[in-house]
Design a protein around this motif. Structure first.
Motif, PDB file in Angstrom:
ATOM      1  N   ILE A 277       3.450   0.975  22.275  1.00 37.70           N
ATOM      2  CA  ILE A 277       4.396   1.883  22.921  1.00 37.70           C
ATOM      3  C   ILE A 277       4.260   3.261  22.282  1.00 37.70           C
ATOM      4  N   ASN A 278       4.047   4.275  23.121  1.00 37.29           N
ATOM      5  CA  ASN A 278       3.969   5.659  22.662  1.00 37.29           C
ATOM      6  C   ASN A 278       4.957   6.457  23.515  1.00 37.29           C
ATOM      7  N   VAL A 279       6.167   6.607  22.982  1.00 34.64           N
ATOM      8  CA  VAL A 279       7.253   7.226  23.739  1.00 34.64           C
ATOM      9  C   VAL A 279       6.897   8.651  24.172  1.00 34.64           C
ATOM     10  N   ALA A 280       6.299   9.414  23.272  1.00 36.05           N
ATOM     11  CA  ALA A 280       5.936  10.799  23.606  1.00 36.05           C
ATOM     12  C   ALA A 280       4.957  10.835  24.783  1.00 36.05           C
ATOM     13  N   ARG A 281       3.976   9.941  24.789  1.00 37.01           N
ATOM     14  CA  ARG A 281       2.998   9.886  25.883  1.00 37.01           C
ATOM     15  C   ARG A 281       3.669   9.471  27.192  1.00 37.01           C
ATOM     16  N   ILE A 282       4.577   8.516  27.114  1.00 37.52           N
ATOM     17  CA  ILE A 282       5.301   8.076  28.310  1.00 37.52           C
ATOM     18  C   ILE A 282       6.068   9.249  28.910  1.00 37.52           C
ATOM     19  N   HIS A 283       6.782   9.986  28.065  1.00 39.80           N
ATOM     20  CA  HIS A 283       7.548  11.132  28.564  1.00 39.80           C
ATOM     21  C   HIS A 283       6.631  12.218  29.141  1.00 39.80           C
ATOM     22  N   ALA A 284       5.472  12.413  28.531  1.00 39.39           N
ATOM     23  CA  ALA A 284       4.522  13.413  29.033  1.00 39.39           C
ATOM     24  C   ALA A 284       4.008  13.025  30.419  1.00 39.39           C
ATOM     25  N   ILE A 285       3.676  11.747  30.594  1.00 37.69           N
ATOM     26  CA  ILE A 285       3.193  11.285  31.902  1.00 37.69           C
ATOM     27  C   ILE A 285       4.301  11.398  32.941  1.00 37.69           C
ATOM     28  N   GLU A 286       5.515  10.975  32.569  1.00 38.72           N
ATOM     29  CA  GLU A 286       6.628  11.052  33.508  1.00 38.72           C
ATOM     30  C   GLU A 286       6.923  12.503  33.912  1.00 38.72           C
ATOM     31  N   ALA A 287       6.781  13.434  32.983  1.00 36.51           N
ATOM     32  CA  ALA A 287       7.008  14.853  33.307  1.00 36.51           C
ATOM     33  C   ALA A 287       5.932  15.341  34.287  1.00 36.51           C
ATOM     34  N   LYS A 288       4.706  14.864  34.085  1.00 34.24           N
ATOM     35  CA  LYS A 288       3.602  15.291  34.950  1.00 34.24           C
ATOM     36  C   LYS A 288       3.742  14.729  36.366  1.00 34.24           C
ATOM     37  N   VAL A 289       4.086  13.453  36.464  1.00 29.99           N
ATOM     38  CA  VAL A 289       4.177  12.808  37.780  1.00 29.99           C
ATOM     39  C   VAL A 289       5.559  12.963  38.424  1.00 29.99           C
ATOM     40  N   LYS A 290       6.485  13.536  37.649  1.00 25.45           N
ATOM     41  CA  LYS A 290       7.834  13.769  38.121  1.00 25.45           C
ATOM     42  C   LYS A 290       8.527  12.488  38.612  1.00 25.45           C
ATOM     43  N   HIS A 291       8.387  11.459  37.793  1.00 26.18           N
ATOM     44  CA  HIS A 291       9.024  10.188  38.069  1.00 26.18           C
ATOM     45  C   HIS A 291       9.531   9.618  36.754  1.00 26.18           C
ATOM     46  N   ASP A 292      10.743   9.057  36.759  1.00 23.53           N
ATOM     47  CA  ASP A 292      11.358   8.647  35.507  1.00 23.53           C
ATOM     48  C   ASP A 292      11.069   7.220  35.071  1.00 23.53           C
ATOM     49  N   VAL A 293      10.313   6.485  35.833  1.00 22.14           N
ATOM     50  CA  VAL A 293       9.928   5.131  35.433  1.00 22.14           C
ATOM     51  C   VAL A 293       8.417   5.032  35.490  1.00 22.14           C
ATOM     52  N   ILE A 294       7.823   4.974  34.317  1.00 22.05           N
ATOM     53  CA  ILE A 294       6.358   4.930  34.252  1.00 22.05           C
ATOM     54  C   ILE A 294       5.851   3.579  34.739  1.00 22.05           C
ATOM     55  N   ALA A 295       4.803   3.594  35.493  1.00 23.90           N
ATOM     56  CA  ALA A 295       4.227   2.356  36.010  1.00 23.90           C
ATOM     57  C   ALA A 295       3.447   1.628  34.929  1.00 23.90           C
TER      58      ALA A 295
END
Length: 72
Positions: free
Chosen positions: A54-72
């Motif tokens: 689990i990499n929380v910072a990476r998850i948040h970065a991806i979610e910010a990029k895709v503009k979705h709050d639940v990462i697939a």
């Protein structure tokens, strides 16, 4: 959570790192069930359990990029 209304134990439960770790564990358990049913190859769940991190910072970065709050 609103900090002034949140008890320490509840904050810890809903902390992102804990929440994502629980989600990962559920996904691994689902993989184990699918292995038993023959829906996915044997050994997938043990590989995921061994390699997933689990990499929380990476998850948040991806979610910010895709503009979705639940990462697939």
């Amino acid at each position: 959570m609103i900090p002034r209304y949140s008890r320490k134990i509840l904050k810890e439960i809903w902390e992102d790192s804990n929440k994502f770790q629980i989600w990962l564990e559920l996904e691994i358990l689902a993989c184990e069930a699918m292995e038993k049913l023959g829906q996915i190859p044997k050994g997938v769940s043990s590989t995921v359990r061994r390699k997933a991190r689990i990499n929380v910072a990476r998850i948040h970065a991806i979610e910010a990029k895709v503009k979705h709050d639940v990462i697939a």
